[in-house]
Design a protein around this motif. Sequence first.
Motif, PDB file in Angstrom:
ATOM      1  N   LEU A  48      22.675   2.941  56.992  1.00 29.63           N
ATOM      2  CA  LEU A  48      23.417   1.710  56.748  1.00 29.63           C
ATOM      3  C   LEU A  48      24.902   1.909  57.028  1.00 29.63           C
ATOM      4  CD1 LEU A  48      23.385  -1.218  55.752  1.00 29.63           C
ATOM      5  CD2 LEU A  48      23.619  -0.331  53.427  1.00 29.63           C
ATOM      6  N   GLN A  49      25.453   3.023  56.575  1.00 34.17           N
ATOM      7  CA  GLN A  49      26.875   3.299  56.794  1.00 34.17           C
ATOM      8  C   GLN A  49      27.163   3.513  58.282  1.00 34.17           C
ATOM      9  OE1 GLN A  49      29.421   3.119  54.492  1.00 34.17           O
ATOM     10  NE2 GLN A  49      30.611   3.198  56.364  1.00 34.17           N
ATOM     11  N   LEU A  50      26.302   4.264  58.957  1.00 36.95           N
ATOM     12  CA  LEU A  50      26.493   4.508  60.389  1.00 36.95           C
ATOM     13  C   LEU A  50      26.398   3.205  61.175  1.00 36.95           C
ATOM     14  CD1 LEU A  50      24.414   7.791  60.678  1.00 36.95           C
ATOM     15  CD2 LEU A  50      26.872   7.589  61.115  1.00 36.95           C
ATOM     16  N   GLN A  51      25.472   2.333  60.774  1.00 37.22           N
ATOM     17  CA  GLN A  51      25.324   1.045  61.442  1.00 37.22           C
ATOM     18  C   GLN A  51      26.573   0.203  61.215  1.00 37.22           C
ATOM     19  OE1 GLN A  51      24.608  -2.213  59.769  1.00 37.22           O
ATOM     20  NE2 GLN A  51      24.487  -3.235  61.733  1.00 37.22           N
ATOM     21  N   THR A  52      27.095   0.218  60.006  1.00 34.88           N
ATOM     22  CA  THR A  52      28.314  -0.525  59.686  1.00 34.88           C
ATOM     23  C   THR A  52      29.491  -0.011  60.501  1.00 34.88           C
ATOM     24  OG1 THR A  52      27.505  -0.910  57.442  1.00 34.88           O
ATOM     25  CG2 THR A  52      29.863  -1.190  57.806  1.00 34.88           C
ATOM     26  N   ASP A  53      29.519   1.306  60.722  1.00 34.17           N
ATOM     27  CA  ASP A  53      30.596   1.926  61.500  1.00 34.17           C
ATOM     28  C   ASP A  53      30.407   1.753  63.012  1.00 34.17           C
ATOM     29  OD1 ASP A  53      31.647   2.751  59.098  1.00 34.17           O
ATOM     30  OD2 ASP A  53      30.914   4.818  59.263  1.00 34.17           O
ATOM     31  N   GLY A  54      29.265   1.208  63.434  1.00 32.45           N
ATOM     32  CA  GLY A  54      29.011   0.996  64.857  1.00 32.45           C
ATOM     33  C   GLY A  54      28.405   2.195  65.562  1.00 32.45           C
ATOM     34  N   ASN A  55      27.985   3.197  64.819  1.00 34.16           N
ATOM     35  CA  ASN A  55      27.362   4.393  65.394  1.00 34.16           C
ATOM     36  C   ASN A  55      25.843   4.187  65.384  1.00 34.16           C
ATOM     37  OD1 ASN A  55      26.449   6.910  66.104  1.00 34.16           O
ATOM     38  ND2 ASN A  55      27.828   8.022  64.743  1.00 34.16           N
ATOM     39  N   TYR A  56      25.361   3.392  66.328  1.00 32.76           N
ATOM     40  CA  TYR A  56      23.971   2.954  66.308  1.00 32.76           C
ATOM     41  C   TYR A  56      22.976   4.055  66.656  1.00 32.76           C
ATOM     42  CZ  TYR A  56      26.452  -1.437  66.164  1.00 32.76           C
ATOM     43  OH  TYR A  56      27.304  -2.450  65.822  1.00 32.76           O
ATOM     44  N   ASP A  57      23.348   4.992  67.506  1.00 33.17           N
ATOM     45  CA  ASP A  57      22.415   6.063  67.856  1.00 33.17           C
ATOM     46  C   ASP A  57      22.109   6.952  66.650  1.00 33.17           C
ATOM     47  OD1 ASP A  57      22.102   5.262  70.511  1.00 33.17           O
ATOM     48  OD2 ASP A  57      23.886   6.380  71.149  1.00 33.17           O
ATOM     49  N   ASP A  58      23.140   7.359  65.926  1.00 39.07           N
ATOM     50  CA  ASP A  58      22.920   8.180  64.738  1.00 39.07           C
ATOM     51  C   ASP A  58      22.256   7.370  63.625  1.00 39.07           C
ATOM     52  OD1 ASP A  58      23.978  10.382  66.020  1.00 39.07           O
ATOM     53  OD2 ASP A  58      25.963  10.197  65.117  1.00 39.07           O
ATOM     54  N   ALA A  59      22.603   6.095  63.539  1.00 41.00           N
ATOM     55  CA  ALA A  59      21.969   5.222  62.547  1.00 41.00           C
ATOM     56  C   ALA A  59      20.479   5.105  62.841  1.00 41.00           C
ATOM     57  CB  ALA A  59      22.620   3.842  62.558  1.00 41.00           C
ATOM     58  N   TRP A  60      20.143   4.996  64.125  1.00 44.22           N
ATOM     59  CA  TRP A  60      18.736   4.893  64.519  1.00 44.22           C
ATOM     60  C   TRP A  60      17.980   6.174  64.156  1.00 44.22           C
ATOM     61  CZ3 TRP A  60      15.376   1.371  65.317  1.00 44.22           C
ATOM     62  CH2 TRP A  60      14.155   1.699  65.867  1.00 44.22           C
ATOM     63  N   GLU A  61      18.614   7.294  64.372  1.00 48.27           N
ATOM     64  CA  GLU A  61      17.984   8.578  64.042  1.00 48.27           C
ATOM     65  C   GLU A  61      17.675   8.647  62.546  1.00 48.27           C
ATOM     66  OE1 GLU A  61      19.280  13.207  64.259  1.00 48.27           O
ATOM     67  OE2 GLU A  61      19.823  11.960  65.977  1.00 48.27           O
ATOM     68  N   ALA A  62      18.620   8.241  61.723  1.00 49.90           N
ATOM     69  CA  ALA A  62      18.429   8.288  60.264  1.00 49.90           C
ATOM     70  C   ALA A  62      17.363   7.291  59.809  1.00 49.90           C
ATOM     71  CB  ALA A  62      19.750   8.029  59.555  1.00 49.90           C
ATOM     72  N   ILE A  63      17.436   6.053  60.298  1.00 50.39           N
ATOM     73  CA  ILE A  63      16.477   5.042  59.833  1.00 50.39           C
ATOM     74  C   ILE A  63      15.073   5.345  60.354  1.00 50.39           C
ATOM     75  CG2 ILE A  63      16.681   3.291  61.649  1.00 50.39           C
ATOM     76  CD1 ILE A  63      16.548   2.653  57.850  1.00 50.39           C
ATOM     77  N   SER A  64      14.967   6.003  61.494  1.00 46.34           N
ATOM     78  CA  SER A  64      13.645   6.377  62.016  1.00 46.34           C
ATOM     79  C   SER A  64      12.937   7.338  61.067  1.00 46.34           C
ATOM     80  CB  SER A  64      13.770   7.013  63.400  1.00 46.34           C
ATOM     81  OG  SER A  64      14.223   6.062  64.323  1.00 46.34           O
ATOM     82  N   LYS A  65      13.696   8.227  60.458  1.00 44.39           N
ATOM     83  CA  LYS A  65      13.109   9.172  59.492  1.00 44.39           C
ATOM     84  C   LYS A  65      12.619   8.425  58.253  1.00 44.39           C
ATOM     85  CE  LYS A  65      15.985  13.027  61.009  1.00 44.39           C
ATOM     86  NZ  LYS A  65      17.144  13.872  60.678  1.00 44.39           N
ATOM     87  N   VAL A  66      13.375   7.439  57.827  1.00 41.66           N
ATOM     88  CA  VAL A  66      12.958   6.652  56.666  1.00 41.66           C
ATOM     89  C   VAL A  66      11.692   5.866  56.998  1.00 41.66           C
ATOM     90  CG1 VAL A  66      13.606   4.830  55.045  1.00 41.66           C
ATOM     91  CG2 VAL A  66      15.321   6.477  55.809  1.00 41.66           C
ATOM     92  N   ILE A  67      11.666   5.244  58.161  1.00 44.08           N
ATOM     93  CA  ILE A  67      10.491   4.457  58.581  1.00 44.08           C
ATOM     94  C   ILE A  67       9.260   5.358  58.687  1.00 44.08           C
ATOM     95  CG2 ILE A  67       9.484   3.157  60.525  1.00 44.08           C
ATOM     96  CD1 ILE A  67      11.441   1.469  58.998  1.00 44.08           C
ATOM     97  N   LYS A  68       9.454   6.560  59.182  1.00 43.07           N
ATOM     98  CA  LYS A  68       8.324   7.491  59.301  1.00 43.07           C
ATOM     99  C   LYS A  68       7.775   7.841  57.915  1.00 43.07           C
ATOM    100  CE  LYS A  68       6.895  11.749  61.520  1.00 43.07           C
ATOM    101  NZ  LYS A  68       7.294  12.884  62.327  1.00 43.07           N
ATOM    102  N   ALA A  69       8.661   8.042  56.947  1.00 50.29           N
ATOM    103  CA  ALA A  69       8.241   8.398  55.592  1.00 50.29           C
ATOM    104  C   ALA A  69       7.719   7.189  54.815  1.00 50.29           C
ATOM    105  CB  ALA A  69       9.394   9.043  54.836  1.00 50.29           C
TER     106      ALA A  69
END
Length: 165
Positions: A48-69
Amino acid sequence: MTFTEPVRKYILSGVVAFVVIGLIVANIMASKQDKTFETNENLYNQALQLQTDGNYDDAWEAISKVIKAEPNSEIANYLAGIIAVNKGDVKQGAIYMQKTLDLNPYKAEDPVFMIQLGEIFVATERYEDAKIVLQRCQESGWAPEEIPNYQEHVATLLAQIENSQ
């Protein structure tokens, strides 16, 4: 049938041992679950913080782990949809937004979610779906404070659909 005193003691001891062992096992399993939940919550907050900061690639990496779990997490799927759209993968974003709605049908009462869903459907050229969503927005007469020109935007999107067909 009558139980003697020693038999009653054995039965009571067995029941107490069973309860104590059950409590120990439950405690161990709960602590593992707490760690998993905490890890996923931290990853979600990071995304959420990375997405807010506009860092979408790293945000995607983090949220993908959550979605997987937690594939059936409404908030994780919603954030994944927003991040995917911001990364330029509108079709993937539409899939996550649709899953969010499937997981929580009451999101259809959230004016911000609905206009986002309508915009994404228009972008993916799912015009019939977009029309249904946007007409719902229009009929509800929503005017959220965070989107001052909400109804005008809905009308613009509906006009865009009509011109595209």
